[in-house]
Design a protein around this motif. Structure first.
Motif, PDB file in Angstrom:
ATOM      1  N   PRO A 127      -7.479  76.392  50.933  1.00 13.33           N
ATOM      2  CA  PRO A 127      -7.409  77.262  52.117  1.00 13.33           C
ATOM      3  C   PRO A 127      -5.986  77.741  52.389  1.00 13.33           C
ATOM      4  CG  PRO A 127      -7.580  74.990  52.794  1.00 13.33           C
ATOM      5  CD  PRO A 127      -7.725  75.009  51.295  1.00 13.33           C
ATOM      6  N   GLU A 128      -5.885  78.864  53.089  1.00 13.71           N
ATOM      7  CA  GLU A 128      -4.582  79.431  53.434  1.00 13.71           C
ATOM      8  C   GLU A 128      -4.248  79.259  54.910  1.00 13.71           C
ATOM      9  OE1 GLU A 128      -4.993  83.496  52.261  1.00 13.71           O
ATOM     10  OE2 GLU A 128      -4.973  83.012  50.121  1.00 13.71           O
ATOM     11  N   ARG A 129      -5.277  79.154  55.764  1.00 10.56           N
ATOM     12  CA  ARG A 129      -5.035  79.131  57.208  1.00 10.56           C
ATOM     13  C   ARG A 129      -5.468  77.846  57.899  1.00 10.56           C
ATOM     14  NH1 ARG A 129      -6.979  84.675  56.498  1.00 10.56           N
ATOM     15  NH2 ARG A 129      -5.279  86.092  57.003  1.00 10.56           N
ATOM     16  N   VAL A 130      -6.294  77.049  57.282  1.00 11.83           N
ATOM     17  CA  VAL A 130      -6.786  75.818  57.908  1.00 11.83           C
ATOM     18  C   VAL A 130      -6.397  74.624  57.043  1.00 11.83           C
ATOM     19  CG1 VAL A 130      -8.723  76.971  59.067  1.00 11.83           C
ATOM     20  CG2 VAL A 130      -9.056  75.999  56.793  1.00 11.83           C
ATOM     21  N   LYS A 131      -6.622  73.422  57.581  1.00 12.29           N
ATOM     22  CA  LYS A 131      -6.314  72.216  56.814  1.00 12.29           C
ATOM     23  C   LYS A 131      -7.135  72.184  55.535  1.00 12.29           C
ATOM     24  CE  LYS A 131      -5.146  69.133  60.607  1.00 12.29           C
ATOM     25  NZ  LYS A 131      -5.522  67.918  61.327  1.00 12.29           N
ATOM     26  N   LYS A 132      -6.524  71.575  54.537  1.00  9.92           N
ATOM     27  CA  LYS A 132      -7.156  71.540  53.215  1.00  9.92           C
ATOM     28  C   LYS A 132      -8.409  70.669  53.212  1.00  9.92           C
ATOM     29  CE  LYS A 132      -5.964  70.834  48.387  1.00  9.92           C
ATOM     30  NZ  LYS A 132      -4.898  70.572  47.445  1.00  9.92           N
ATOM     31  N   HIS A 133      -8.400  69.584  53.957  1.00  7.80           N
ATOM     32  CA  HIS A 133      -9.495  68.626  53.893  1.00  7.80           C
ATOM     33  C   HIS A 133     -10.247  68.569  55.209  1.00  7.80           C
ATOM     34  CE1 HIS A 133      -7.900  67.417  50.081  1.00  7.80           C
ATOM     35  NE2 HIS A 133      -6.716  67.212  50.639  1.00  7.80           N
ATOM     36  N   GLY A 134     -11.493  68.193  55.109  1.00 11.27           N
ATOM     37  CA  GLY A 134     -12.351  68.070  56.273  1.00 11.27           C
ATOM     38  C   GLY A 134     -13.701  68.666  55.959  1.00 11.27           C
ATOM     39  N   LYS A 135     -14.652  68.357  56.831  1.00  9.71           N
ATOM     40  CA  LYS A 135     -15.986  68.904  56.630  1.00  9.71           C
ATOM     41  C   LYS A 135     -15.967  70.401  56.844  1.00  9.71           C
ATOM     42  CE  LYS A 135     -18.971  65.003  57.424  1.00  9.71           C
ATOM     43  NZ  LYS A 135     -20.247  64.596  58.005  1.00  9.71           N
ATOM     44  N   LEU A 136     -16.881  71.047  56.175  1.00  6.57           N
ATOM     45  CA  LEU A 136     -16.994  72.494  56.254  1.00  6.57           C
ATOM     46  C   LEU A 136     -17.854  72.860  57.460  1.00  6.57           C
ATOM     47  CD1 LEU A 136     -16.108  74.984  54.714  1.00  6.57           C
ATOM     48  CD2 LEU A 136     -18.156  74.817  53.331  1.00  6.57           C
ATOM     49  N   SER A 137     -17.451  73.915  58.160  1.00  5.07           N
ATOM     50  CA  SER A 137     -18.215  74.397  59.305  1.00  5.07           C
ATOM     51  C   SER A 137     -18.042  75.906  59.414  1.00  5.07           C
ATOM     52  CB  SER A 137     -17.738  73.719  60.590  1.00  5.07           C
ATOM     53  OG  SER A 137     -16.414  74.132  60.893  1.00  5.07           O
ATOM     54  N   LEU A 138     -18.892  76.519  60.220  1.00  8.65           N
ATOM     55  CA  LEU A 138     -18.773  77.960  60.460  1.00  8.65           C
ATOM     56  C   LEU A 138     -17.428  78.276  61.095  1.00  8.65           C
ATOM     57  CD1 LEU A 138     -22.355  78.862  61.746  1.00  8.65           C
ATOM     58  CD2 LEU A 138     -21.358  79.380  59.525  1.00  8.65           C
ATOM     59  N   ASN A 139     -16.989  77.403  61.973  1.00 10.53           N
ATOM     60  CA  ASN A 139     -15.710  77.611  62.648  1.00 10.53           C
ATOM     61  C   ASN A 139     -14.546  77.599  61.650  1.00 10.53           C
ATOM     62  OD1 ASN A 139     -14.087  78.025  64.939  1.00 10.53           O
ATOM     63  ND2 ASN A 139     -13.628  75.838  65.047  1.00 10.53           N
ATOM     64  N   ARG A 140     -14.571  76.669  60.690  1.00 12.14           N
ATOM     65  CA  ARG A 140     -13.512  76.627  59.677  1.00 12.14           C
ATOM     66  C   ARG A 140     -13.526  77.885  58.815  1.00 12.14           C
ATOM     67  NH1 ARG A 140     -12.841  71.827  55.995  1.00 12.14           N
ATOM     68  NH2 ARG A 140     -10.831  72.787  55.657  1.00 12.14           N
ATOM     69  N   ILE A 141     -14.719  78.356  58.461  1.00 14.12           N
ATOM     70  CA  ILE A 141     -14.822  79.585  57.664  1.00 14.12           C
ATOM     71  C   ILE A 141     -14.267  80.752  58.474  1.00 14.12           C
ATOM     72  CG2 ILE A 141     -16.412  81.214  56.561  1.00 14.12           C
ATOM     73  CD1 ILE A 141     -18.307  78.793  56.100  1.00 14.12           C
ATOM     74  N   ASN A 142     -14.657  80.824  59.735  1.00 20.72           N
ATOM     75  CA  ASN A 142     -14.193  81.886  60.637  1.00 20.72           C
ATOM     76  C   ASN A 142     -12.664  81.878  60.749  1.00 20.72           C
ATOM     77  OD1 ASN A 142     -15.095  83.941  62.654  1.00 20.72           O
ATOM     78  ND2 ASN A 142     -13.937  82.628  64.024  1.00 20.72           N
ATOM     79  N   ASN A 143     -12.094  80.694  60.957  1.00 19.29           N
ATOM     80  CA  ASN A 143     -10.632  80.578  61.087  1.00 19.29           C
ATOM     81  C   ASN A 143      -9.921  80.897  59.773  1.00 19.29           C
ATOM     82  OD1 ASN A 143     -10.920  79.859  63.746  1.00 19.29           O
ATOM     83  ND2 ASN A 143     -10.777  77.667  63.360  1.00 19.29           N
ATOM     84  N   GLU A 144     -10.491  80.453  58.671  1.00 14.76           N
ATOM     85  CA  GLU A 144      -9.892  80.732  57.355  1.00 14.76           C
ATOM     86  C   GLU A 144      -9.907  82.229  57.066  1.00 14.76           C
ATOM     87  OE1 GLU A 144      -8.107  80.372  53.661  1.00 14.76           O
ATOM     88  OE2 GLU A 144      -8.149  78.991  55.340  1.00 14.76           O
ATOM     89  N   ALA A 145     -10.918  82.922  57.551  1.00 16.46           N
ATOM     90  CA  ALA A 145     -11.003  84.370  57.351  1.00 16.46           C
ATOM     91  C   ALA A 145     -10.059  85.112  58.288  1.00 16.46           C
ATOM     92  CB  ALA A 145     -12.435  84.843  57.558  1.00 16.46           C
ATOM     93  N   GLY A 146      -9.502  84.396  59.270  1.00 12.31           N
ATOM     94  CA  GLY A 146      -8.566  85.015  60.201  1.00 12.31           C
ATOM     95  C   GLY A 146      -9.253  85.865  61.247  1.00 12.31           C
ATOM     96  N   LEU A 147     -10.465  85.495  61.594  1.00 17.97           N
ATOM     97  CA  LEU A 147     -11.231  86.272  62.564  1.00 17.97           C
ATOM     98  C   LEU A 147     -11.128  85.649  63.959  1.00 17.97           C
ATOM     99  CD1 LEU A 147     -14.412  86.911  60.407  1.00 17.97           C
ATOM    100  CD2 LEU A 147     -12.445  88.407  60.729  1.00 17.97           C
TER     101      LEU A 147
END
Length: 146
Positions: A23-43
């Motif tokens: 990942p570029e915007r969120v922590k590398k490790h942790g469970k996957l969630s819609l929120n993490r995808i959203n934050n990683e996309a920068g939305l």
């Protein structure tokens, strides 16, 4: 390509990066969630929910599969102090580069300001000279008319 397509592509890219563990915007490790995808996309907050097809068809199955296989004990190196030191070094280098850039921009702006002040002074003096010339010509014309 519309903004909806671009945003969906950003979500897909974010999901791929998270699944790869890069990942570029969120922590590398942790469970996957819609929120993490959203934050990683920068939305923006919960923006992912506007893409129901993506959430239902792509994200949810990927999240379920990833979280079933996720083992939090194997990814504890995120707390590694040397990793934090590297992050801080990168951040410091970036800040130093920004500081140099801003100093250069400030110096250039000050040079431009001095040049403009010089030009302004020159032009003001030229206006003064022309006004004096007009005054002297008017006085000569007025005295010759009498």
């Amino acid at each position: 390509m519309g903004t909806k397509d671009i945003t969906e592509a950003r979500l897909n890219n974010a999901l791929v990066r998270l699944l790869k563990g890069e990942p570029e915007r969120v922590k590398k490790h942790g469970k996957l969630s819609l929120n993490r995808i959203n934050n990683e996309a920068g939305l923006g907050h919960s923006y992912i929910h506007k893409f129901k097809d993506f959430v239902d068809d792509i994200a949810t199955p990927a999240i379920e599969k990833f979280n079933k296989e996720y083992d939090p004990n194997t990814n504890e190196n995120d707390d590694d102090p040397s990793n934090d030191v590297e992050k801080l070094k990168k951040k410091l280098k970036k800040e130093i580069a920004l500081k140099k850039k801003y100093r250069k921009e400030k110096d250039e702006a000050m040079m431009i300001q001095k040049e403009l002040e010089t030009l302004n002074s020159t032009l003001m003096f030229r206006v003064y000279e022309l006004q004096e010339k007009l005054r002297s010509n008017n006085i000569i014309e007025l005295s010759s008319n009498k």
